[in-house]
Write a protein that holds these residues in place. Structure first.
Motif, PDB file in Angstrom:
ATOM      1  N   GLY A  13      43.982  45.159  40.379  1.00 20.05           N
ATOM      2  CA  GLY A  13      43.366  44.369  39.306  1.00 20.05           C
ATOM      3  C   GLY A  13      44.218  44.415  38.050  1.00 20.05           C
ATOM      4  O   GLY A  13      43.706  44.325  36.937  1.00 20.05           O
ATOM      5  N   ALA A  15      46.284  42.224  36.930  1.00 23.84           N
ATOM      6  CA  ALA A  15      46.691  40.915  36.392  1.00 23.84           C
ATOM      7  C   ALA A  15      45.981  40.560  35.100  1.00 23.84           C
ATOM      8  O   ALA A  15      46.325  39.555  34.468  1.00 23.84           O
ATOM      9  N   ILE A  18      41.322  45.255  31.706  1.00 31.16           N
ATOM     10  CA  ILE A  18      41.539  46.706  31.623  1.00 31.16           C
ATOM     11  C   ILE A  18      42.749  47.114  32.476  1.00 31.16           C
ATOM     12  O   ILE A  18      43.538  47.981  32.084  1.00 31.16           O
ATOM     13  N   ILE A  38      44.813  39.868  43.304  1.00 32.86           N
ATOM     14  CA  ILE A  38      44.660  38.628  44.063  1.00 32.86           C
ATOM     15  C   ILE A  38      45.253  37.458  43.277  1.00 32.86           C
ATOM     16  O   ILE A  38      45.585  36.413  43.841  1.00 32.86           O
ATOM     17  N   ASP A  63      44.614  41.280  48.186  1.00 30.81           N
ATOM     18  CA  ASP A  63      43.150  41.146  48.104  1.00 30.81           C
ATOM     19  C   ASP A  63      42.585  42.483  48.573  1.00 30.81           C
ATOM     20  O   ASP A  63      42.707  42.842  49.747  1.00 30.81           O
ATOM     21  N   VAL A  64      41.964  43.225  47.665  1.00 32.66           N
ATOM     22  CA  VAL A  64      41.530  44.590  48.010  1.00 32.66           C
ATOM     23  C   VAL A  64      40.405  44.626  49.040  1.00 32.66           C
ATOM     24  O   VAL A  64      40.062  45.685  49.557  1.00 32.66           O
ATOM     25  N   ARG A  65      39.860  43.447  49.389  1.00 34.66           N
ATOM     26  CA  ARG A  65      38.821  43.397  50.426  1.00 34.66           C
ATOM     27  C   ARG A  65      39.406  43.422  51.833  1.00 34.66           C
ATOM     28  O   ARG A  65      38.680  43.575  52.805  1.00 34.66           O
ATOM     29  N   ASN A  90      41.080  49.615  40.236  1.00 38.63           N
ATOM     30  CA  ASN A  90      40.339  49.005  39.140  1.00 38.63           C
ATOM     31  C   ASN A  90      39.868  47.584  39.445  1.00 38.63           C
ATOM     32  O   ASN A  90      38.996  47.064  38.742  1.00 38.63           O
ATOM     33  N   ALA A  91      40.397  46.953  40.505  1.00 44.76           N
ATOM     34  CA  ALA A  91      39.997  45.558  40.792  1.00 44.76           C
ATOM     35  C   ALA A  91      38.483  45.480  40.960  1.00 44.76           C
ATOM     36  O   ALA A  91      37.889  46.321  41.642  1.00 44.76           O
ATOM     37  N   GLY A  92      37.886  44.494  40.327  1.00 42.76           N
ATOM     38  CA  GLY A  92      36.434  44.379  40.443  1.00 42.76           C
ATOM     39  C   GLY A  92      35.939  43.046  39.926  1.00 42.76           C
ATOM     40  O   GLY A  92      36.653  42.333  39.210  1.00 42.76           O
ATOM     41  N   THR A 114      34.316  43.779  47.263  1.00 43.80           N
ATOM     42  CA  THR A 114      35.379  43.905  46.257  1.00 43.80           C
ATOM     43  C   THR A 114      35.293  45.262  45.556  1.00 43.80           C
ATOM     44  O   THR A 114      36.280  46.015  45.506  1.00 43.80           O
ATOM     45  N   SER A 142      34.455  52.707  38.035  1.00 45.83           N
ATOM     46  CA  SER A 142      33.017  52.522  38.178  1.00 45.83           C
ATOM     47  C   SER A 142      32.562  51.808  36.903  1.00 45.83           C
ATOM     48  O   SER A 142      33.231  50.867  36.441  1.00 45.83           O
ATOM     49  N   SER A 143      31.472  52.251  36.297  1.00 44.20           N
ATOM     50  CA  SER A 143      30.892  51.556  35.139  1.00 44.20           C
ATOM     51  C   SER A 143      29.739  52.408  34.631  1.00 44.20           C
ATOM     52  O   SER A 143      29.263  53.302  35.350  1.00 44.20           O
ATOM     53  N   TYR A 156      26.144  44.709  41.645  1.00 46.68           N
ATOM     54  CA  TYR A 156      27.155  45.380  40.799  1.00 46.68           C
ATOM     55  C   TYR A 156      26.773  46.846  40.625  1.00 46.68           C
ATOM     56  O   TYR A 156      27.592  47.753  40.806  1.00 46.68           O
ATOM     57  N   LYS A 160      28.853  50.074  41.993  1.00 49.23           N
ATOM     58  CA  LYS A 160      29.453  51.030  41.060  1.00 49.23           C
ATOM     59  C   LYS A 160      28.889  52.445  41.254  1.00 49.23           C
ATOM     60  O   LYS A 160      29.595  53.432  41.036  1.00 49.23           O
ATOM     61  N   THR A 189      33.209  46.054  27.741  1.00 50.41           N
ATOM     62  CA  THR A 189      34.571  46.093  27.201  1.00 50.41           C
ATOM     63  C   THR A 189      35.076  44.664  27.053  1.00 50.41           C
ATOM     64  O   THR A 189      34.835  43.835  27.943  1.00 50.41           O
TER      65      THR A 189
HETATM   66  N1  NAD Z   1      34.785  44.681  31.123  1.00 54.22           N
HETATM   67  C1  NAD Z   1      33.751  45.491  31.200  1.00 54.22           C
HETATM   68  O1  NAD Z   1      32.827  45.428  30.379  1.00 54.22           O
HETATM   69  C2  NAD Z   1      33.685  46.537  32.282  1.00 54.22           C
HETATM   70  C3  NAD Z   1      32.733  47.581  32.132  1.00 54.22           C
HETATM   71  C4  NAD Z   1      32.644  48.545  33.117  1.00 54.22           C
HETATM   72  C5  NAD Z   1      33.468  48.484  34.219  1.00 54.22           C
HETATM   73  N2  NAD Z   1      34.368  47.464  34.338  1.00 54.22           N
HETATM   74  C6  NAD Z   1      35.188  47.464  35.541  1.00 54.22           C
HETATM   75  O2  NAD Z   1      36.543  47.501  35.175  1.00 54.22           O
HETATM   76  C7  NAD Z   1      37.331  46.829  36.169  1.00 54.22           C
HETATM   77  C8  NAD Z   1      38.220  45.808  35.480  1.00 54.22           C
HETATM   78  O3  NAD Z   1      37.391  44.853  34.850  1.00 54.22           O
HETATM   79  P1  NAD Z   1      37.897  43.866  33.701  1.00 54.22           P
HETATM   80  O4  NAD Z   1      36.832  43.831  32.702  1.00 54.22           O
HETATM   81  O5  NAD Z   1      39.287  44.194  33.311  1.00 54.22           O
HETATM   82  O6  NAD Z   1      37.828  42.487  34.505  1.00 54.22           O
HETATM   83  P2  NAD Z   1      38.833  41.249  34.578  1.00 54.22           P
HETATM   84  O7  NAD Z   1      38.039  40.161  35.215  1.00 54.22           O
HETATM   85  O8  NAD Z   1      39.465  41.005  33.251  1.00 54.22           O
HETATM   86  O9  NAD Z   1      39.972  41.772  35.565  1.00 54.22           O
HETATM   87  C9  NAD Z   1      39.691  42.066  36.911  1.00 54.22           C
HETATM   88  C10 NAD Z   1      40.956  41.893  37.740  1.00 54.22           C
HETATM   89  O10 NAD Z   1      40.616  42.192  39.110  1.00 54.22           O
HETATM   90  C11 NAD Z   1      41.221  41.202  39.933  1.00 54.22           C
HETATM   91  N3  NAD Z   1      40.515  41.069  41.207  1.00 54.22           N
HETATM   92  C12 NAD Z   1      39.265  40.566  41.414  1.00 54.22           C
HETATM   93  N4  NAD Z   1      38.993  40.556  42.729  1.00 54.22           N
HETATM   94  C13 NAD Z   1      40.078  41.062  43.371  1.00 54.22           C
HETATM   95  C14 NAD Z   1      40.398  41.294  44.735  1.00 54.22           C
HETATM   96  N5  NAD Z   1      39.549  40.994  45.721  1.00 54.22           N
HETATM   97  N6  NAD Z   1      41.598  41.845  45.021  1.00 54.22           N
HETATM   98  C15 NAD Z   1      42.480  42.148  44.031  1.00 54.22           C
HETATM   99  N7  NAD Z   1      42.243  41.926  42.730  1.00 54.22           N
HETATM  100  C16 NAD Z   1      41.047  41.389  42.402  1.00 54.22           C
HETATM  101  C17 NAD Z   1      41.151  39.927  39.094  1.00 54.22           C
HETATM  102  O11 NAD Z   1      42.047  38.926  39.576  1.00 54.22           O
HETATM  103  C18 NAD Z   1      41.487  40.446  37.705  1.00 54.22           C
HETATM  104  O12 NAD Z   1      42.877  40.448  37.486  1.00 54.22           O
HETATM  105  C19 NAD Z   1      36.329  46.234  37.151  1.00 54.22           C
HETATM  106  O13 NAD Z   1      36.200  47.078  38.280  1.00 54.22           O
HETATM  107  C20 NAD Z   1      35.047  46.207  36.361  1.00 54.22           C
HETATM  108  O14 NAD Z   1      33.905  46.221  37.195  1.00 54.22           O
HETATM  109  C21 NAD Z   1      34.502  46.506  33.399  1.00 54.22           C
END
Ligand code: NAD
Length: 252
Positions: A13, A15, A18, A38, A63-65, A90-92, A114, A142-143, A156, A160, A189
């Motif tokens: 994740g 790209a 976080i 992905i 694709d982490v799935r 971290n992908a999610g 995912t 996680s979260s 979700y 998590k 975040t």
């Molecule tokens: N932003 C928040 O408020 C928050 C809070 C708690 C936890 N998180 C967790 O932090 C992590 C990052 O979140 P973020 O806010 O940066 O989100 P984001 O959407 O900005 O980035 C997520 C990245 O994961 C990639 N991704 C999604 N599905 C994928 C797959 N199947 N294979 C590979 N890559 C994949 C996306 O392309 C993207 O680049 C996630 O696991 C999210 O659940 C985020």
């Protein structure tokens, strides 16, 4: 010496959000960085950003799935830089709010595949390669929703919480293999994920803020700093921990 000189850090994740911020932080502290995502355009952009600040990085479309893709990710990371020391799984994704009885089954499956299976597969293929490198550190995303219930996002929240359990069980097994495994539990975040939920919906933003004693959401840099801490020697006696980085959400 910088904290991660000589280390190789993989970020799934990477790209965006976080993941991208953390990859840039690892590179700034000396790590060679493997970006897996992905999203190829975003992943290549992160690689360019790392190189622009003088670091080394490669992108591996993943694709982490999908088990074969995750195995390929781990193989190619070692091919690229010769070893694997650190992984930030971290992908999610998140999807629209719903209750359990209204949660579409396809949405449940996408989120579990995912957020939970993706972390399982990532660890499954990273751990043997870390062992070969003599040890390492893993941080799983996680979260706060991995620590407390959220009536609005059952898939979700379930995924998590699963990440926390998976982290703990892996940490116990690999502790003597010199591999520390922790989870990070961020509160809301500022990334695309959260802005999809709050932009144009001030009532959702207000609801989130009402859960945060500090009264504000996190910046991605505030999450990245904690991931780096958990992967550093300063955290040498921390494993199996689920660390809230949440402005006080779970303390209430
Ligand atoms: N932003 C928040 O408020 C928050 C809070 C708690 C936890 N998180 C967790 O932090 C992590 C990052 O979140 P973020 O806010 O940066 O989100 P984001 O959407 O900005 O980035 C997520 C990245 O994961 C990639 N991704 C999604 N599905 C994928 C797959 N199947 N294979 C590979 N890559 C994949 C996306 O392309 C993207 O680049 C996630 O696991 C999210 O659940 C985020």
């Amino acid at each position: 010496m910088r904290r991660f000189d000589g280390k190789v850090a993989l970020v799934t994740g990477g790209a965006a959000g976080i993941g991208r911020t953390t990859a840039l932080a690892f590179a700034a502290e000396g790590a060679r960085v493997v970006i897996a995502d992905i999203d190829a355009d975003g992943g290549e952009e992160t690689v360019r950003m790392v190189r622009a600040q003088g670091g080394e990085a490669v992108f591996i479309k993943t694709d982490v799935r999908v088990a074969e893709e995750v195995k390929n990710m781990a193989d190619r990371a070692v091919e690229a830089f010769g070893r694997l020391d650190i992984a930030f799984n971290n992908a999610g994704i998140n999807e629209d709010a719903c209750t359990v009885s209204r949660c579409p089954e396809d949405s449940w499956k996408r989120l579990i595949d995912t957020n939970l299976t993706g972390v399982f597969l990532s660890m499954k293929y990273e751990l043997p390669r870390m062992r070969k490198s003599g040890g390492g550190c893993i941080v799983n995303s996680s979260s706060v929703q991995g620590l407390v219930g959220d009536g609005a996002h059952p898939a979700y929240t379930g995924s998590k919480h699963g990440v926390v359990g998976l982290t703990r069980t892996a940490a116990v097994v690999y502790a003597r293999a010199n591999i520390r495994i922790n989870a990070i539990c961020p509160g809301p975040t500022h990334t695309a994920m959260i802005h999809k939920l709050i932009d144009g919906h001030p009532e959702v933003e207000q609801l989130l803020l009402s859960n945060i004693p500090m009264g504000r959401m996190a910046q991605p840099e505030e999450i990245a700093k904690v991931v780096l801490f958990l992967c550093s020697d300063d955290a040498s006696y921390i494993t199996g921990h689920a660390m809230a980085v949440d402005g006080g959400w779970v303390a209430r």
